[in-house]
Write a protein that holds these residues in place. Structure first.
Motif, PDB file in Angstrom:
ATOM      1  N   VAL A 119       0.851  -1.186   0.000  1.00 51.40           N
ATOM      2  CA  VAL A 119       0.000   0.000   0.000  1.00 51.40           C
ATOM      3  C   VAL A 119       0.892   1.243   0.000  1.00 51.40           C
ATOM      4  O   VAL A 119       1.767   1.392   0.852  1.00 51.40           O
ATOM      5  N   ASP A 120       0.667   2.131  -0.960  1.00 49.37           N
ATOM      6  CA  ASP A 120       1.515   3.311  -1.094  1.00 49.37           C
ATOM      7  C   ASP A 120       1.088   4.465  -0.199  1.00 49.37           C
ATOM      8  O   ASP A 120       1.925   5.256   0.246  1.00 49.37           O
ATOM      9  N   ALA A 121      -0.211   4.593   0.038  1.00 53.38           N
ATOM     10  CA  ALA A 121      -0.707   5.748   0.787  1.00 53.38           C
ATOM     11  C   ALA A 121      -2.022   5.412   1.469  1.00 53.38           C
ATOM     12  O   ALA A 121      -2.742   4.497   1.056  1.00 53.38           O
ATOM     13  N   GLY A 122      -2.319   6.164   2.527  1.00 53.90           N
ATOM     14  CA  GLY A 122      -3.600   6.055   3.205  1.00 53.90           C
ATOM     15  C   GLY A 122      -4.292   7.408   3.201  1.00 53.90           C
ATOM     16  O   GLY A 122      -3.646   8.439   3.424  1.00 53.90           O
ATOM     17  N   LEU A 123      -5.591   7.403   2.945  1.00 55.09           N
ATOM     18  CA  LEU A 123      -6.392   8.629   2.928  1.00 55.09           C
ATOM     19  C   LEU A 123      -7.350   8.607   4.098  1.00 55.09           C
ATOM     20  O   LEU A 123      -8.061   7.617   4.308  1.00 55.09           O
ATOM     21  N   ILE A 148      -4.353   3.068   8.788  1.00 53.91           N
ATOM     22  CA  ILE A 148      -4.162   3.660   7.462  1.00 53.91           C
ATOM     23  C   ILE A 148      -3.522   5.043   7.556  1.00 53.91           C
ATOM     24  O   ILE A 148      -3.065   5.583   6.549  1.00 53.91           O
ATOM     25  N   SER A 149      -3.470   5.613   8.764  1.00 53.52           N
ATOM     26  CA  SER A 149      -2.742   6.867   8.946  1.00 53.52           C
ATOM     27  C   SER A 149      -1.373   6.647   9.572  1.00 53.52           C
ATOM     28  O   SER A 149      -0.574   7.587   9.643  1.00 53.52           O
ATOM     29  N   LEU A 150      -1.092   5.431  10.005  1.00 54.63           N
ATOM     30  CA  LEU A 150       0.151   5.159  10.730  1.00 54.63           C
ATOM     31  C   LEU A 150       1.105   4.221  10.001  1.00 54.63           C
ATOM     32  O   LEU A 150       2.285   4.186  10.331  1.00 54.63           O
ATOM     33  N   VAL A 151       0.619   3.458   9.021  1.00 55.10           N
ATOM     34  CA  VAL A 151       1.466   2.445   8.389  1.00 55.10           C
ATOM     35  C   VAL A 151       1.982   2.849   7.008  1.00 55.10           C
ATOM     36  O   VAL A 151       3.195   2.777   6.765  1.00 55.10           O
ATOM     37  N   PRO A 152       1.126   3.247   6.055  1.00 54.11           N
ATOM     38  CA  PRO A 152       1.641   3.569   4.712  1.00 54.11           C
ATOM     39  C   PRO A 152       2.678   4.687   4.754  1.00 54.11           C
ATOM     40  O   PRO A 152       2.663   5.538   5.649  1.00 54.11           O
ATOM     41  N   ILE A 188      -1.724  14.263  15.261  1.00 57.23           N
ATOM     42  CA  ILE A 188      -0.672  14.099  14.263  1.00 57.23           C
ATOM     43  C   ILE A 188      -0.078  15.457  13.949  1.00 57.23           C
ATOM     44  O   ILE A 188      -0.784  16.361  13.499  1.00 57.23           O
ATOM     45  N   SER A 189       1.216  15.601  14.197  1.00 54.49           N
ATOM     46  CA  SER A 189       1.887  16.894  14.014  1.00 54.49           C
ATOM     47  C   SER A 189       3.011  16.823  12.993  1.00 54.49           C
ATOM     48  O   SER A 189       4.020  17.501  13.106  1.00 54.49           O
ATOM     49  N   GLY A 190       2.840  15.960  11.982  1.00 56.79           N
ATOM     50  CA  GLY A 190       3.850  15.823  10.945  1.00 56.79           C
ATOM     51  C   GLY A 190       4.097  14.362  10.638  1.00 56.79           C
ATOM     52  O   GLY A 190       3.519  13.475  11.268  1.00 56.79           O
ATOM     53  N   PRO A 191       4.941  14.067   9.663  1.00 56.86           N
ATOM     54  CA  PRO A 191       5.288  12.677   9.374  1.00 56.86           C
ATOM     55  C   PRO A 191       6.077  12.067  10.525  1.00 56.86           C
ATOM     56  O   PRO A 191       6.581  12.775  11.402  1.00 56.86           O
ATOM     57  N   SER A 192       6.176  10.747  10.506  1.00 63.47           N
ATOM     58  CA  SER A 192       6.913  10.043  11.552  1.00 63.47           C
ATOM     59  C   SER A 192       8.393  10.430  11.510  1.00 63.47           C
ATOM     60  O   SER A 192       8.995  10.500  10.443  1.00 63.47           O
ATOM     61  N   LYS A 193       8.954  10.680  12.673  1.00 64.64           N
ATOM     62  CA  LYS A 193      10.373  11.039  12.724  1.00 64.64           C
ATOM     63  C   LYS A 193      11.003  10.517  14.013  1.00 64.64           C
ATOM     64  O   LYS A 193      10.344  10.361  15.032  1.00 64.64           O
ATOM     65  N   THR A 194      12.279  10.252  13.941  1.00 65.84           N
ATOM     66  CA  THR A 194      13.025   9.790  15.103  1.00 65.84           C
ATOM     67  C   THR A 194      14.478  10.226  14.945  1.00 65.84           C
ATOM     68  O   THR A 194      14.900  10.625  13.865  1.00 65.84           O
ATOM     69  N   HIS A 206       9.207   4.782  11.815  1.00 61.48           N
ATOM     70  CA  HIS A 206       8.144   4.119  12.564  1.00 61.48           C
ATOM     71  C   HIS A 206       6.753   4.500  12.057  1.00 61.48           C
ATOM     72  O   HIS A 206       5.770   4.365  12.779  1.00 61.48           O
ATOM     73  N   GLY A 207       6.648   4.959  10.837  1.00 60.44           N
ATOM     74  CA  GLY A 207       5.358   5.377  10.310  1.00 60.44           C
ATOM     75  C   GLY A 207       5.543   6.133   9.012  1.00 60.44           C
ATOM     76  O   GLY A 207       6.599   6.033   8.369  1.00 60.44           O
ATOM     77  N   PRO A 208       4.540   6.910   8.599  1.00 59.37           N
ATOM     78  CA  PRO A 208       4.632   7.630   7.325  1.00 59.37           C
ATOM     79  C   PRO A 208       5.843   8.553   7.263  1.00 59.37           C
ATOM     80  O   PRO A 208       6.121   9.277   8.214  1.00 59.37           O
TER      81      PRO A 208
END
Length: 227
Positions: A119-123, A148-152, A188-194, A206-208
């Motif tokens: 899956v490329d994206a989640g809406l 669908i907001s946490l995996v793709p 949600i305050s942005g794409p996943s980052k670490t 760890h996410g989008p």
């Protein structure tokens, strides 16, 4: 009698009556006084500062903007719900597009590998956003599960401009969370980052790795507001 029951019994037998909650002054977390334009400008500036993208569109043309985002990002398989108006409208608009629409109302065990690998994206829709922190807030449902907001690798969130609030406190108060606390609200305050021990920031671990917020405006398409 257990120690726990002893403590509870002593609390029940208090001679000075039941405890009452102290009065609280919440002025510090509300009453920002921002107008709609400033609210939107703050939200866009803050979410953009952490690599979130904002796309503006009118309510009438937002699916055209969505199709353009999907083409620009090379999305071939899009996960989305069926019943929510955002998902239903997107499905109608993309029926003849070269994008496979992936149903998400399935037990995760039946398509877990597919979701993580193909899956490329989640809406998703959103219930609103917070100007002070540049955050979206979502309340997942079986039709729009949280994954669908946490995996793709790409999350596309549809936000109605008029649902922006100044602060998180304003969201909690306006929507009555004290009387009906959501069991699974997402902020949600942005794409996943670490970051590792050397403070090297990485996105998507760890996410989008990408977040696109498609802001819908009543009437004609709005230009990006100045901060």
């Amino acid at each position: 009698m257990s120690a726990r029951n002893n403590i509870l019994q002593r609390l029940r037998e208090r001679l000075d009556g039941p405890l009452s909650a102290p009065e609280s002054d919440f002025a510090v977390v509300t009453n920002r006084g921002w107008g709609p334009e400033e609210r939107l400008a703050r939200f866009e500036r803050l979410i953009g500062s952490v690599h979130g993208e904002v796309v503006h569109a009118s309510r009438e043309s937002w699916t055209t903007a969505l199709a353009e985002v999907l083409a620009d990002k090379g999305v071939r398989r899009l996960a989305l719900g069926k019943e929510h108006p955002v998902a239903a409208e997107a499905r109608r608009a993309l029926a003849d597009a070269e994008v496979e629409l992936v149903d998400v109302d399935r037990e995760i065990e039946t398509w877990q590998q597919e979701q993580f690998e193909t899956v490329d994206a989640g809406l998703t829709s959103t219930l609103g956003a917070i100007a002070e922190t540049g955050s979206l807030w979502l309340w997942p449902t079986p039709d729009e599960p949280r994954l669908i907001s946490l995996v793709p690798s790409l999350h596309i969130a549809v936000l109605d401009a008029e649902t922006l609030e100044d602060t998180f406190f304003d969201v909690v108060e306006k929507h009555g969370w004290a009387k009906g606390m959501p069991t699974n609200a997402l902020l949600i305050s942005g794409p996943s980052k670490t970051a590792d021990i050397e403070q090297t920031l990485a996105y998507g671990v760890h996410g989008p790795r990408e977040l696109v917020v498609l802001v819908r405006h009543a009437g004609t398409t709005q230009e990006s507001p100045d901060a």
